[in-house]
Design a protein around this motif. Sequence first.
Motif, PDB file in Angstrom:
ATOM      1  N   ASP A  12       0.830  -1.202   0.000  1.00  0.00           N
ATOM      2  CA  ASP A  12       0.000   0.000   0.000  1.00  0.00           C
ATOM      3  C   ASP A  12       0.865   1.251   0.000  1.00  0.00           C
ATOM      4  O   ASP A  12       0.581   2.224  -0.714  1.00  0.00           O
ATOM      5  CB  ASP A  12      -0.914  -0.018   1.226  1.00  0.00           C
ATOM      6  N   GLN A  13       1.951   1.221   0.761  1.00  0.00           N
ATOM      7  CA  GLN A  13       2.835   2.383   0.842  1.00  0.00           C
ATOM      8  C   GLN A  13       3.562   2.614  -0.477  1.00  0.00           C
ATOM      9  O   GLN A  13       3.642   3.746  -0.968  1.00  0.00           O
ATOM     10  CB  GLN A  13       3.851   2.181   1.972  1.00  0.00           C
ATOM     11  N   SER A  16       1.078   3.901  -3.135  1.00  0.00           N
ATOM     12  CA  SER A  16       0.532   5.227  -2.842  1.00  0.00           C
ATOM     13  C   SER A  16       1.586   6.312  -2.982  1.00  0.00           C
ATOM     14  O   SER A  16       1.275   7.447  -3.336  1.00  0.00           O
ATOM     15  CB  SER A  16      -0.071   5.258  -1.437  1.00  0.00           C
ATOM     16  N   GLU A  17       2.854   5.978  -2.751  1.00  0.00           N
ATOM     17  CA  GLU A  17       3.917   6.981  -2.804  1.00  0.00           C
ATOM     18  C   GLU A  17       4.304   7.384  -4.216  1.00  0.00           C
ATOM     19  O   GLU A  17       5.012   8.361  -4.409  1.00  0.00           O
ATOM     20  CB  GLU A  17       5.156   6.468  -2.070  1.00  0.00           C
ATOM     21  N   ARG A  18       3.839   6.637  -5.219  1.00  0.00           N
ATOM     22  CA  ARG A  18       4.202   7.019  -6.587  1.00  0.00           C
ATOM     23  C   ARG A  18       3.631   8.397  -6.921  1.00  0.00           C
ATOM     24  O   ARG A  18       4.250   9.172  -7.630  1.00  0.00           O
ATOM     25  CB  ARG A  18       3.719   5.980  -7.591  1.00  0.00           C
ATOM     26  N   GLY A  19       2.426   8.723  -6.370  1.00  0.00           N
ATOM     27  CA  GLY A  19       1.851  10.058  -6.474  1.00  0.00           C
ATOM     28  C   GLY A  19       2.096  10.754  -7.788  1.00  0.00           C
ATOM     29  O   GLY A  19       1.769  10.264  -8.859  1.00  0.00           O
ATOM     30  N   ALA A  66      -3.164  -4.551  -4.134  1.00  0.00           N
ATOM     31  CA  ALA A  66      -2.754  -3.157  -3.928  1.00  0.00           C
ATOM     32  C   ALA A  66      -2.629  -2.422  -5.255  1.00  0.00           C
ATOM     33  O   ALA A  66      -2.974  -1.240  -5.361  1.00  0.00           O
ATOM     34  CB  ALA A  66      -1.438  -3.107  -3.160  1.00  0.00           C
ATOM     35  N   ARG A  69      -6.026  -1.460  -6.206  1.00  0.00           N
ATOM     36  CA  ARG A  69      -6.556  -0.433  -5.309  1.00  0.00           C
ATOM     37  C   ARG A  69      -6.009   0.951  -5.669  1.00  0.00           C
ATOM     38  O   ARG A  69      -6.699   1.966  -5.521  1.00  0.00           O
ATOM     39  CB  ARG A  69      -6.209  -0.787  -3.859  1.00  0.00           C
ATOM     40  N   HIS A  70      -4.778   0.991  -6.160  1.00  0.00           N
ATOM     41  CA  HIS A  70      -4.145   2.273  -6.493  1.00  0.00           C
ATOM     42  C   HIS A  70      -4.115   2.546  -8.000  1.00  0.00           C
ATOM     43  O   HIS A  70      -3.382   3.427  -8.453  1.00  0.00           O
ATOM     44  CB  HIS A  70      -2.732   2.301  -5.911  1.00  0.00           C
ATOM     45  N   ARG A 214     -11.370   0.557  -3.541  1.00  0.00           N
ATOM     46  CA  ARG A 214     -11.194   1.983  -3.785  1.00  0.00           C
ATOM     47  C   ARG A 214     -12.506   2.644  -4.219  1.00  0.00           C
ATOM     48  O   ARG A 214     -12.824   3.760  -3.798  1.00  0.00           O
ATOM     49  CB  ARG A 214     -10.101   2.194  -4.828  1.00  0.00           C
ATOM     50  N   ASP A 302     -11.629  10.961  -9.396  1.00  0.00           N
ATOM     51  CA  ASP A 302     -10.841   9.731  -9.552  1.00  0.00           C
ATOM     52  C   ASP A 302     -11.681   8.463  -9.632  1.00  0.00           C
ATOM     53  O   ASP A 302     -11.129   7.377  -9.858  1.00  0.00           O
ATOM     54  CB  ASP A 302      -9.845   9.590  -8.393  1.00  0.00           C
TER      55      ASP A 302
END
Length: 352
Positions: A12-13, A16-19, A66, A69-70, A214, A302
């Motif tokens: 998840d981290q 999500s950090e790709r931002g 994940a 989800r992202h 999501r 989104d």
Amino acid sequence: MKWNDDVYDVADQVFSERGSAVSETPHGDAALWQVLLDLGWPYVSIDENAGGVGGDLIDLAEIVRASGRHNALVPLAETSSAAWVFAHGGGSVADLGSAATVLFGDRITWTTASSGVVVNGSINRMAWAGAVPTLLLVRADSGTSSIGVIRPAEVKGLSITQGTNLAGEPCADLKFDSVRVANDELFDVPLTVSQISDRNGILRSAAILGAVERAVEHTAQHVATRRQFGRPLVKLQAVQHLLASIICERDLLGSAVQLALATGGAPGATAAASATAGRVANRVAAVAHQLHGAIGITQEHDLHLSTSRLTAWADSPRSQRSWEQQVGELAVAPDDQALWELMTNESELSTR
């Protein structure tokens, strides 16, 4: 619902950090894919002797979940399945290339030649097929499978018409016109076509679960903050019922995928999870848009990133109907205990 707390949190981290670092190209999110390759995640559940990084199917499913989800635009499930097949044939994933996908084709013919085989026919609407450097073409053979390794940049006679599916993933039509596959690019694997298809199915179900999570999250947040008639939408009983229905759908799918993982990807449990995934994907996408109203169909929100994937994945790589037929065959099988055992299974997640 987490299957492996540590993997869930780390995956998840990372996703999500790709931002804002997203670098999507016609071939997907190249920067994120390189991160996943550096971490070895496409090769989770592959034995280290075959160039993998170890782990098990539960770990891999958590990572694929994940990615769904992202809304990650990467060929993770496809490359993982290809690597698993390749390793079963005695190959090392280092020889597979940076990404790969497995191809099935009812309209493909194989003709034996002196130095290998000649392939003719066509395969339509295959996600990622035109965007990865390696294709693994599967042919059923006496209960096992023969695999032809095709590298589009190196072969003649293969034409690829590239497009995208509703999720924005590269999607191609392939036409094989006397494509020659040399003997050193052919190998047998102790796997049936059904086993390979089931592997794809359980990973796709995990990705759908992530996208469902999501979409439900977006919907719950929207109805809690959007005000109508002087109060939040969620205060309306009809809205509460619809929101509760997709939360139940999410949890149903989570339980179905968990059972498939707990049984080590058993065919019946995998078919049930995949059939459930297709139905849940369509239901959640429809209700999420209904509750969002007009804002839910705009590019600015989104929600479409999740629901477009749900719609595209619901019948990919196999249709929901075909999975339901497999469950039906289990129901009428001579062993009339098989379906009952599946329905009443209380297996805990294992590392099989």
